[in-house]
Enzyme design. Structure first.
Site, PDB file in Angstrom:
ATOM      1  N   SER A 127       0.853  -1.191   0.000  1.00 26.72           N
ATOM      2  CA  SER A 127       0.000   0.000   0.000  1.00 26.72           C
ATOM      3  C   SER A 127       0.888   1.239   0.000  1.00 26.72           C
ATOM      4  O   SER A 127       2.074   1.172   0.324  1.00 26.72           O
ATOM      5  CB  SER A 127      -0.900   0.026   1.237  1.00 26.72           C
ATOM      6  OG  SER A 127      -0.160   0.405   2.393  1.00 26.72           O
ATOM      7  N   ASP A 128       0.330   2.371  -0.350  1.00 26.46           N
ATOM      8  CA  ASP A 128       1.035   3.625  -0.119  1.00 26.46           C
ATOM      9  C   ASP A 128       0.883   3.983   1.365  1.00 26.46           C
ATOM     10  O   ASP A 128       0.183   3.304   2.122  1.00 26.46           O
ATOM     11  CB  ASP A 128       0.478   4.731  -1.027  1.00 26.46           C
ATOM     12  CG  ASP A 128       1.510   5.822  -1.308  1.00 26.46           C
ATOM     13  OD1 ASP A 128       2.453   5.986  -0.501  1.00 26.46           O
ATOM     14  OD2 ASP A 128       1.385   6.510  -2.329  1.00 26.46           O
ATOM     15  N   TYR A 129       1.539   5.041   1.764  1.00 30.10           N
ATOM     16  CA  TYR A 129       1.605   5.462   3.171  1.00 30.10           C
ATOM     17  C   TYR A 129       0.192   5.627   3.749  1.00 30.10           C
ATOM     18  O   TYR A 129      -0.550   6.518   3.347  1.00 30.10           O
ATOM     19  CB  TYR A 129       2.367   6.790   3.233  1.00 30.10           C
ATOM     20  CG  TYR A 129       2.865   7.209   4.587  1.00 30.10           C
ATOM     21  CD1 TYR A 129       4.209   7.085   4.920  1.00 30.10           C
ATOM     22  CD2 TYR A 129       2.012   7.757   5.529  1.00 30.10           C
ATOM     23  CE1 TYR A 129       4.691   7.501   6.157  1.00 30.10           C
ATOM     24  CE2 TYR A 129       2.474   8.172   6.767  1.00 30.10           C
ATOM     25  CZ  TYR A 129       3.817   8.042   7.074  1.00 30.10           C
ATOM     26  OH  TYR A 129       4.280   8.445   8.306  1.00 30.10           O
ATOM     27  N   THR A 130      -0.192   4.760   4.663  1.00 30.36           N
ATOM     28  CA  THR A 130      -1.523   4.700   5.293  1.00 30.36           C
ATOM     29  C   THR A 130      -2.652   4.565   4.279  1.00 30.36           C
ATOM     30  O   THR A 130      -3.796   4.930   4.561  1.00 30.36           O
ATOM     31  CB  THR A 130      -1.798   5.909   6.226  1.00 30.36           C
ATOM     32  OG1 THR A 130      -1.849   7.113   5.461  1.00 30.36           O
ATOM     33  CG2 THR A 130      -0.732   6.039   7.297  1.00 30.36           C
ATOM     34  N   GLY A 131      -2.337   4.014   3.105  1.00 32.14           N
ATOM     35  CA  GLY A 131      -3.347   3.893   2.058  1.00 32.14           C
ATOM     36  C   GLY A 131      -4.525   3.030   2.457  1.00 32.14           C
ATOM     37  O   GLY A 131      -5.666   3.277   2.028  1.00 32.14           O
TER      38      GLY A 131
END
Length: 770
Positions: free
Chosen positions: A291-295
């Site tokens: 995932s992206d950052y906290t996605g």
């Protein structure tokens, strides 16, 4: 008895992976089937918590040397609740943390260490958008190779790069991180970056795993506003936006990062069609998805449910690793107990992470990237810096050079004026997280070094970055501050004008600061800030020749500057050797050869504007952009851009002639050779980027007015002529139809060759059955 069982587990783990790595060559040939068996053996030794832990990618917050053992992260590593770490820098720190995993955790599984190594490591190259304007694929690949060597020497084994998002909206700040608007060029650059990072053998300690991002369509956010909605047809997806991601997959990228935006109403991080059906089943991707950052957590705000529900959605969709949010870590066990996910889904994700660690050689040697000698000798070297200087000069785009004012002479008095003239911390541009900004070379310092005692350099700031102090604060974050002059703006300009009047030529260093583009740096007004415009006008009114050196991370609206200023040199953000590289171009040591990979609009109202658009049923009949009623145009602006895709000037001139096709018919098994003569008709040796475009004149769906299908960067001595040849095959004619079939349709085509996308030198051919 407990102690004895623990020893047996450790021995089994070591034996399994030693046997696996010792047979690495045969495993590659057997599609890693034997490795899958050994991973299953490890899975049988793992507790559920340890499995879920492998899917967790927290951020360190940058552990201080000597304190790794006492951090909260250390406790989680010991408990087997961490699969990798994000954003930790230095060989010494990484060795300390890896040691915790190897010596303190039950199964001794090594960690991944990732960082945003975007356009270089400590040796920093131009921002990716600038780099793409070199159109030099082998050079771009070498920048990624050097970045991998430096990052791996400092302990890292994974980079969140390349970003390959196609974007046609310069309001979006992250256009700075990509390769522009074209899927063909974007695909070539994507492949080059992956090859550069990963090399030919990921088990070598100077390679790192690449992560292509942001999958998918992130560059098409509505209104150019970061993290915003994306909504497009499948035809547009497949033909225009997806090709660079697929190109990265085709050359073996090790990991893929899901994007923040939604696709067909479902956020990419939870979109099974995207991450499983398309990526794995259609494209055959074998690596892992992060995932992206906290996605994952951000799907809550999208309206997809609470943390447990969105975590379930993500793992069901095909996300294998959770970056920072810890939704997997805190909810997957509960979801499994409630039968909302299966143990097979968890096991599959764990296998993919373990496989990546195996491919990196971490089971064979967890400390293979922790070499203190390499850390001291292979980072920010003299050779790497020299190459960065060369790359930066090749990426700059000369937009205007009236009366051949450039190149300048190293003589007399030169006034360097502007808020970007003496700010080394802004030279590397956005996403330069590993750069030691204090070592970057400012424009002023570089100019003085290159000129030496041959000319006198005068300097004044001339203006603040912007009249609005709060805006300037937002535009100079992350240690990239530009000290604010609190005097009256007129007083600052008058001081600059007084200095400029003493000079023979004025060089104005204006434009954006580094953080005016990049993530969460969308703009509605993409002109040069008014404070700098007022300074430029005052400098121009002196009657002295003015050279505008433009710093920017996006296409800007430059209509006024193009009309009034004799020279505009777009240097983007050139990297750690900025000042030297800019000076090399200004004085003609390097003849500029960069060409735009994004269209520069005349007005924000034209956006999105791009060269490979479709025609309408009522296109303009004239070619100069004049208004025609009941035609597709504006009543207050031309359809034409200020600078088209592929545009860029040189200190010399090039002419094209004798466009020739060896045949005007192509079959599915034949090809066409397209040749053209290119002549350096000017007074300097130089490089030219020869571009080939096609147009499919009749199709089952509407087709673009032009599509890039080939380019060559060539060197010509003055008065030299070369015959340049391209080969077109049926693969160059294929596109996705309304049924998403990838076909080439019989019929008529035009082929164009020239210096930019606005070229009219053309010929025709037919695709026939036989």
């Amino acid at each position: 008895m407990v102690k004895k069982n623990k020893i047996i587990i450790i021995i089994l783990t070591v034996l399994i992976f030693n046997n696996c790595t010792n047979n690495s060559k045969s495993l590659k040939n057997n599609n890693a089937s034997n490795f899958d068996v050994k991973v299953d053996s490890i899975l049988n030794l793992m507790t559920l918590d340890e499995k879920i832990g492998q899917l967790n990618l927290p951020s360190t917050g940058e552990i201080i040397t000597g304190q790794a053992k006492n951090s909260d992260i250390a406790k989680k590593i010991e408990e087997g609740k961490v699969g990798g770490l994000f954003s930790i820098k230095s060989e010494e720190k990484i060795r300390q943390v890896q040691k915790i995993a190897i010596e303190k955790s039950r199964l001794k599984i090594p960690l991944l260490f990732g960082m945003d190594v975007i356009h270089g490591y400590e040796t920093t190259f131009p921002i990716p958008l600038g780099l793409s304007c070199s159109w030099d694929i082998s050079m771009i690949e070498k920048t990624a190779r050097i970045a991998a060597i430096e990052a791996s020497a400092d302990g890292l084994n994974w980079t969140f790069s390349p970003m390959v998002d196609i974007s046609r909206d310069p309001r979006w700040g992250r256009v700075a991180e990509g390769a522009g608007e074209d899927p063909y060029l974007g695909s070539e650059i994507a492949k080059a970056m992956v090859r550069g990072y990963q090399g030919k053998d990921l088990t070598q300690n100077n390679t790192i795993m690449s992560c292509v991002k942001h999958f998918a369509l992130y560059g098409a956010v509505e209104a150019g506003r970061d993290y915003n909605t994306v909504d497009m047809s499948k035809i547009r997806m497949y033909n225009e936006y997806l090709p660079p991601y697929k190109a990265a997959v085709d050359v073996g990228v090790g990991s893929v990062m899901a994007s923040f935006n939604e696709i067909d109403g479902i956020p990419a991080t939870g979109n099974k069609w995207l991450l499983t059906n398309l990526l794995r089943k259609q494209w055959g991707f074998k690596g892992f998805v992060v995932s992206d950052y906290t996605g994952i957590n951000e799907m809550i705000a999208h309206g997809m449910g609470n943390l447990q529900k969105v975590s379930t959605l993500a793992i069901n969709a095909g996300v294998d690793m959770d970056m920072v949010g810890e939704g997997f870590l805190t909810t997957l066990k509960k979801s499994l107990n409630e039968n909302k996910i299966s143990i097979e889904e968890i096991n599959t994700a764990v296998k993919r992470i373990l496989k990546a660690k195996y491919e990196l050689g971490l089971f064979q040697d967890p400390y293979k990237y922790c070499d203190s000698i390499r850390a001291k000798t292979q980072i920010f070297t003299k050779e790497n810096r020299a190459f960065a200087r060369k790359v930066a000069s090749q990426s700059m785009v000369l937009l205007k050079n009236e009366h051949q004012l450039l190149p300048l002479k190293k003589s007399g008095k030169i006034a360097l004026i502007g808020p970007l003239a003496n700010t080394r911390v802004n030279m590397a541009g956005t996403w330069s997280v590993a750069t030691d900004q204090s070592k970057s070379i400012s424009f002023l310092d570089g100019l003085k070094t290159v000129v030496g005692n041959k000319a006198e350099i005068l300097y004044a700031r001339g203006s603040n970055l912007d009249y609005n102090a709060e805006f300037q604060k937002r535009a100079t974050m992350f240690g990239k501050e530009i000290p604010r002059d609190k005097r009256n703006p007129k007083e600052i300009i008058d001081e600059a004008v007084k200095i400029a009047l003493k000079a023979d030529v004025i060089v104005a260093a204006l434009g954006e600061s580094a953080e005016m583009s990049g993530e969460s740096s969308s703009r509605t007004n993409i002109s040069i800030p008014q404070a700098q415009k007022d300074l430029l006008k005052a400098l121009n009114n002196t009657g002295k020749p003015v050279v505008l050196v433009l710093f920017t991370g996006r296409p800007l609206v430059l209509v006024e500057e193009n009309k009034t200023i004799p020279v505009i040199l777009n240097v983007w953000f050139p990297g750690s050797e900025a000042g030297l590289a800019i000076s090399d171009v200004l004085f003609g040591t390097v003849n500029p050869s960069g060409k735009l990979t994004t269209t520069f609009p005349r007005s924000v109202g034209q956006i999105p504007i791009y060269y490979n658009h479709k025609n309408t049923g009522r296109p303009l009949l004239n070619t100069d952009g004049k208004f025609e009623k009941f035609r597709s145009n504006y009543i207050d602006e031309s359809n034409k851009p200020l600078y088209p895709f592929g545009f860029g000037l040189s200190y010399t001139t090039f002419s094209y002639s004798k466009l020739h096709l060896n045949t005007h018919k192509m079959t599915k098994n034949s090809s066409i050779e397209v040749s053209v003569n290119v002549t350096n008709s000017g007074n300097y040796n130089g490089k030219e980027i020869v571009q080939l475009y096609i147009r499919d004149l009749v199709g089952s769906i509407t087709r673009p007015v032009k599509e890039l299908k080939g380019f060559q960067k060539i060197y010509l001595k003055k008065r030299e002529t070369k015959k340049i040849t391209f080969t077109l095959t049926i693969e160059d004619l294929r596109f996705y139809t309304s049924n998403l079939n990838f076909v080439a349709e019989l019929g008529d085509f035009e082929v164009f060759v020239g210096a930019n996308s606005d070229t009219n030198l053309k010929s025709t051919f037919k695709l026939v059955k036989k």
